[in-house]
Design an enzyme around this catalytic site. Structure first.
Site, mmCIF file in Angstrom:
data_model
loop_
_atom_site.group_PDB
_atom_site.id
_atom_site.type_symbol
_atom_site.label_atom_id
_atom_site.label_comp_id
_atom_site.label_asym_id
_atom_site.label_seq_id
_atom_site.Cartn_x
_atom_site.Cartn_y
_atom_site.Cartn_z
ATOM 1 N N HIS A 285 32.593 50.355 29.026
ATOM 2 C CA HIS A 285 33.280 51.661 29.018
ATOM 3 C C HIS A 285 32.512 52.615 29.931
ATOM 4 C CE1 HIS A 285 35.755 54.879 27.707
ATOM 5 N NE2 HIS A 285 35.344 55.064 26.471
ATOM 6 N N HIS A 324 40.884 47.095 34.077
ATOM 7 C CA HIS A 324 41.208 48.177 33.145
ATOM 8 C C HIS A 324 42.248 47.677 32.163
ATOM 9 C CE1 HIS A 324 42.243 52.171 31.660
ATOM 10 N NE2 HIS A 324 41.112 52.561 32.193
ATOM 11 N N ASP A 380 34.879 53.995 37.555
ATOM 12 C CA ASP A 380 33.421 53.805 37.570
ATOM 13 C C ASP A 380 32.914 53.090 38.802
ATOM 14 O OD1 ASP A 380 33.932 53.363 34.152
ATOM 15 O OD2 ASP A 380 32.728 54.968 35.027
HETATM 16 C C1 SDX Z 1 36.414 52.962 31.578
HETATM 17 O O1 SDX Z 1 40.206 52.678 28.439
HETATM 18 C C2 SDX Z 1 39.972 53.595 29.330
HETATM 19 O O2 SDX Z 1 40.818 54.383 29.708
HETATM 20 C C3 SDX Z 1 38.538 53.602 29.861
HETATM 21 C C4 SDX Z 1 38.263 54.549 31.009
HETATM 22 C C5 SDX Z 1 38.362 56.001 30.578
HETATM 23 O O3 SDX Z 1 38.551 56.854 31.446
HETATM 24 O O4 SDX Z 1 38.096 56.271 29.372
HETATM 25 O O5 SDX Z 1 39.173 54.331 32.064
HETATM 26 C C6 SDX Z 1 36.834 54.387 31.539
HETATM 27 O O6 SDX Z 1 35.820 52.502 30.633
HETATM 28 C C7 SDX Z 1 36.813 52.129 32.757
HETATM 29 C C8 SDX Z 1 36.414 50.625 32.598
HETATM 30 C C9 SDX Z 1 34.927 50.495 32.926
HETATM 31 N N1 SDX Z 1 34.468 49.136 32.603
HETATM 32 C C10 SDX Z 1 34.165 48.245 33.574
HETATM 33 O O7 SDX Z 1 34.332 48.449 34.776
HETATM 34 C C11 SDX Z 1 33.569 46.945 33.045
HETATM 35 C C12 SDX Z 1 34.249 45.759 33.746
HETATM 36 N N2 SDX Z 1 35.634 45.703 33.308
HETATM 37 C C13 SDX Z 1 35.929 44.975 32.143
HETATM 38 O O8 SDX Z 1 34.986 44.399 31.367
HETATM 39 C C14 SDX Z 1 37.375 45.026 31.661
HETATM 40 O O9 SDX Z 1 38.190 45.007 32.755
HETATM 41 C C15 SDX Z 1 37.715 46.172 30.745
HETATM 42 C C16 SDX Z 1 36.740 46.297 29.635
HETATM 43 C C17 SDX Z 1 37.753 47.439 31.518
HETATM 44 C C18 SDX Z 1 39.115 45.910 30.181
HETATM 45 O O10 SDX Z 1 38.999 44.833 29.333
HETATM 46 P P1 SDX Z 1 40.302 44.128 28.676
HETATM 47 O O11 SDX Z 1 41.527 44.896 28.945
HETATM 48 O O12 SDX Z 1 39.971 43.791 27.268
HETATM 49 O O13 SDX Z 1 40.430 42.795 29.544
HETATM 50 P P2 SDX Z 1 39.698 41.453 29.165
HETATM 51 O O14 SDX Z 1 38.239 41.696 28.999
HETATM 52 O O15 SDX Z 1 40.443 40.808 28.056
HETATM 53 O O16 SDX Z 1 39.920 40.639 30.514
HETATM 54 C C19 SDX Z 1 41.211 40.069 30.791
HETATM 55 C C20 SDX Z 1 40.929 38.998 31.836
HETATM 56 C C21 SDX Z 1 39.823 38.030 31.427
HETATM 57 O O17 SDX Z 1 40.055 36.812 32.149
HETATM 58 P P3 SDX Z 1 40.821 35.565 31.358
HETATM 59 O O18 SDX Z 1 39.901 35.167 30.227
HETATM 60 O O19 SDX Z 1 42.141 36.113 30.894
HETATM 61 O O20 SDX Z 1 40.937 34.500 32.421
HETATM 62 O O21 SDX Z 1 40.468 39.619 33.054
HETATM 63 C C22 SDX Z 1 39.112 39.218 33.293
HETATM 64 C C23 SDX Z 1 38.584 38.634 32.008
HETATM 65 O O22 SDX Z 1 37.573 37.681 32.266
HETATM 66 N N3 SDX Z 1 38.387 40.412 33.666
HETATM 67 C C24 SDX Z 1 37.415 40.445 34.575
HETATM 68 C C25 SDX Z 1 37.017 41.779 34.646
HETATM 69 N N4 SDX Z 1 37.741 42.507 33.792
HETATM 70 C C26 SDX Z 1 38.586 41.658 33.181
HETATM 71 N N5 SDX Z 1 36.863 39.468 35.319
HETATM 72 C C27 SDX Z 1 35.874 39.856 36.154
HETATM 73 N N6 SDX Z 1 35.434 41.123 36.285
HETATM 74 C C28 SDX Z 1 35.973 42.117 35.544
HETATM 75 N N7 SDX Z 1 35.550 43.361 35.674
#
Ligand code: SDX
Length: 445
Positions: A285, A324, A380
């Site tokens: 996050h 996201h 981010d």
């Molecule tokens: C913020 O919610 C909000 O609005 C948050 C925010 C706000 O303003 O409040 O926008 C701020 O928190 C932005 C996000 C910052 N976080 C990151 O950048 C961390 C990296 N991103 C992730 O870990 C992920 O994308 C999330 C946490 C942001 C979202 O997670 P989800 O929706 O639960 O997605 P998931 O973890 O279930 O992933 C779905 C798939 C998976 O692959 P499969 O198992 O389906 O094959 O997408 C892949 C994940 O492995 N994936 C990624 C990835 N994010 C998701 N693979 C590689 N790198 C990534 N960053």
């Protein structure tokens, strides 16, 4: 043949027709059909409870880990169109607010629901400015942290501690009292942030200078040393103000739903916001901006990008700052942050990490893994590069996010408190543990 049950619409038509805005569900275990009303593109989860196999059956629930498809609230604060990459605060596009409004003006909009007239903004600015100081005992409390305490841990703890300084904050049904706490928190977060930073670098805490702007005062409290009057660099002051605007609110993200969750037990707003800040701290996050910088430093050069992308696709690491839950398109905030980078670099000099970030984005956006997973840069991805160029240490990045998100947290908390639909947040569970069993005496284990 499925037997019809009485439709759950308000007016029972009495005829064997089903109202348009309903969902007909047939439980194949019993052959019964149910017509559930559809409102605002959703059905009420409680309407599923009537779907039973027998009268003493609990009834159906939904199972939704991470609340990927569950609305827990109705809100009017911000709206996100994830497919189109659109964000609005109280209906105003984020691009227009970032371009034309100050952070305090946007904070007013988020809290009050409308843009302020000049007199309203002047009064709001005055109220915030006169609450920037912290009680000396709060300062003493902060001095108790380890010399190298992470500023976000200090921030979370100090916001919670403010609850003990303002016991009147428990009068949640008093609108004036709520507004007083809201103004205190918006005003004091930069002071807490700056004191946490000064603690970590071993410099005396610099008190607020209320002749400066909200953002200029933060820079003053962080960076002023012996000069009699701190002069914020105007380009950096404006860039940071825009970054705060971009972080203002964002629907029911993890930290906001934590704020609402704790607020639903009628804990005071300081405790609720400490919980929100704690949730924001996580690298998935608000802690992602810090994680992005560490990732870019670890990659080190554009030649190492293909190897890193390979590790991401092997799921050894995540591409921090990408992906996201809601945006399945480019995060509109990331586009604006990217533009701010050029303005900041004109003053600070180019941060070489931007070249790695731009090449990483270029490669990722052409790669099937990222395209198929709809992974785009989020807010981010670029913000940390700017923060670093502006001289902020990486540990301060989540704290800067928290300052920007404070008005959104508080607007959402107040909206939740005033929502007649809302009750204490208490999700259900699917129990998969042991059946009931008798205690086993030690000698028999
Ligand atoms: C913020 O919610 C909000 O609005 C948050 C925010 C706000 O303003 O409040 O926008 C701020 O928190 C932005 C996000 C910052 N976080 C990151 O950048 C961390 C990296 N991103 C992730 O870990 C992920 O994308 C999330 C946490 C942001 C979202 O997670 P989800 O929706 O639960 O997605 P998931 O973890 O279930 O992933 C779905 C798939 C998976 O692959 P499969 O198992 O389906 O094959 O997408 C892949 C994940 O492995 N994936 C990624 C990835 N994010 C998701 N693979 C590689 N790198 C990534 N960053």
């Amino acid at each position: 043949m499925a037997t019809k049950t009485t439709p759950l619409t308000e007016e029972n038509t009495g005829k064997d027709t089903v109202a348009k805005d309903t969902l007909s569900i047939t439980d194949n275990r019993t052959g019964k059909t149910y017509d559930l009303p559809i409102e605002n593109g959703s059905i009420r989860a409680l309407d599923l409870r009537q779907i039973k196999q027998s009268p003493d059956d609990f009834g159906l629930m939904t199972y939704d880990p991470g609340f990927a498809n569950t609305a827990s609230v109705k809100s009017a604060v911000s709206a996100i169109d994830g497919e189109k990459g659109i964000l609005t605060y109280r209906g105003y596009p984020i691009e227009q607010l970032a371009e034309q409004a100050s952070f305090l003006e946007v904070a007013y909009l988020l809290i009050h629901g409308e843009l302020p007239k000049q007199a309203e903004l002047d009064d709001w600015d005055h109220q915030i400015t006169t609450h920037t100081f912290l009680h000396e005992n709060v300062k003493k409390l902060m001095e108790g942290f380890r010399y190298d305490a992470h500023p976000m841990g200090v921030f979370v703890s100090t916001v919670a501690a403010l609850s003990t300084f303002y016991p009147d904050a428990k009068k949640l049904d008093d609108a004036e009292c709520r507004m007083h706490q809201i103004q205190r928190l918006i005003a004091k977060t930069p002071t807490i942030a700056a004191f946490a930073y000064r603690h970590r670098i071993g410099l005396p805490y610099m008190y607020p200078d209320n002749s400066l702007s909200y953002t200029g005062n933060l820079l003053n409290m962080m960076y002023r040393t012996s000069e009699p009057q701190f002069e914020p660099q105007p380009v950096l002051e404006k860039a940071l103000d825009v970054l705060f605007v971009l972080h203002g609110d964002h629907g029911q993200n993890c930290s906001t739903s934590s704020m609402r969750g704790v607020g639903s037990s009628e804990a005071d707003p300081y405790c609720a916001m400490a919980a929100a800040a704690a949730a924001l701290y996580g690298p998935l996050h608000g802690g992602a901006n810090e994680a992005v910088l560490r990732m870019l430093r670890q990659i080190g050069s554009t030649s190492n990008i293909p190897g890193y992308i390979k590790r991401v696709k092997n799921k050894e690491v995540r591409l921090m700052g990408f992906g996201h839950r809601v945006y399945k398109n480019y995060d509109p905030r990331a586009k604006i942050v990217k533009k701010i980078a050029d303005q900041v670099f004109e003053v600070t000099g180019r941060n070489p990490l931007i070249d790695i970030a731009l090449e990483l984005e270029r490669i990722a956006l052409e790669d099937d893994y990222f395209i198929s997973h709809k992974l785009y840069p989020n807010v981010d991805f670029y913000s940390g590069i700017i923060y670093e160029a502006m001289g902020f240490p990486v540990e301060m990045f989540p704290v800067l996010f928290a300052i920007g998100r404070t008005p959104g947290w508080l607007a959402q908390w107040q909206e939740g408190h005033l929502d007649q639909d809302q009750r204490i947040a208490r999700p259900r569970q699917i129990y998969l543990g042991s059946d009931a069993r008798d205690y086993v005496a030690m000698e028999k284990r």
